[in-house]
Design a protein around this motif. Structure first.
Motif: not given
Length: 306
Positions: A62-72, A74-86
């Motif tokens: 969960a901690l790793l996913a929370a950190w990844l979800a804070t990433r803005p 980019d051209s690869v993940r245009t919606y961001g990385y919020g789904r890493t938490e899911v």
């Protein structure tokens, strides 16, 4: 024309500190409980220790996913990385199910030939474990809206329930010789774990399958959009979740020829955010003639193919 509501930033960054504290508490006690389980020979205590280990893994994930979800984005993940938490929440749910399988496997053998255990150790370690679980869960209680944190929180609550069962076994064995109580309570702990996991798995899968969030009223959204000034028709309404607390929507609005499209966009966007919690709305504005022209073009294209 399309209007985009810039979605609000997820609160994943705020969850990192409580997750870190909970992880430290949980991991420290796991070592204590594992030592107590090996010393006392109790399956219930070992089951609780294994569950505590999955808690630590859950919190770390969960901690790793929370950190990844804070990433803005980019051209690869245009919606961001919020789904890493899911994804982390889904992994935590599956980890809990695997834990249950292990506990049940061990319990079957002990029902046939329950070994002797040391109840005094079970009681002491169980009480300490209960305190550690409740302390770690308390740290996360204010961030449960986040599906990722909710998964970790449910791990801890289920482990607290198993600690209560552990203490109950220890007290019972202090006054009786019913050794079968040890595997019996281990099975009861497994039931508690499974019950706490089913909602987490269902919610995680719903997000990953782009299902409509359970707390979003699609018909209410369609009615709201249809009632806006100048809107004559609403179609192709889709609502899905970008993460556990970020909702997205796309819809087509047919408006009158004299309509102020910018005003319709602004009204729909603000209303969707304030009334339905939709953070990212993509609205396509169409005129009645556009809709009619597209229908004719599609019809002609079908005729040509025939």
């Amino acid at each position: 024309m399309s209007g985009h509501h810039r979605h609000g930033h997820d609160h994943s960054g705020h969850a990192m500190r409580p997750l870190t504290i909970a992880l430290a508490i949980n991991t420290t006690f796991f070592v204590v409980e594992l030592a107590g389980a090996l010393y006392s020979g109790s399956l219930t205590l070992l089951a609780d220790a294994v569950h505590m280990l999955t808690d630590s893994a859950s919190l770390g994930l969960a901690l790793l996913a929370a950190w990844l979800a804070t990433r803005p984005p980019d051209s690869v993940r245009t919606y961001g990385y919020g789904r890493t938490e899911v994804l982390a929440a889904l992994a935590n749910g599956l980890l809990l199910v695997a834990t249950v399988g292990y506990i049940l496997y061990e319990a079957v053998g002990r029902f046939v030939d329950p070994p002797a255990v040391q109840p005094e150790v079970i009681v002491v370690v169980g009480l300490v474990g209960l305190g550690a679980n409740l302390a770690a869960a308390y740290v996360l209680v204010d961030d449960r809206e986040n599906l990722n944190v909710r998964g970790a929180f449910l791990h801890l609550i289920a482990d607290a329930a198993s600690s209560v069962a552990t203490v109950g076994v220890g007290v019972a064995l202090l006054y009786t010789d019913y050794l079968v109580l040890d595997p019996l309570f281990a099975v009861l702990i497994s039931v508690v774990i499974l019950y706490s996991t089913r909602g987490l798995l269902a919610d995680s899968l719903n997000v990953l399958l782009q299902g409509t969030p359970r707390d979003v009223d699609v018909e209410g959204i369609r009615g709201f959009l249809a009632d806006l000034d100048s809107v004559e028709d609403v179609h192709d309404v889709h609502v899905w979740a970008l993460s556990s607390n970020q909702y997205a929507l796309s819809a087509h609005l047919v408006v009158g020829e004299e309509a102020d499209s910018d005003r319709v966009l602004a009204s729909s966007r603000s209303g969707l955010h304030e009334r339905f919690g939709v953070d990212h709305a993509t609205i396509q504005i169409e005129s009645p003639t556009f809709e009619h022209r597209v229908s004719i073009d599609c019809y002609d294209a079908d005729d040509r193919r025939d």
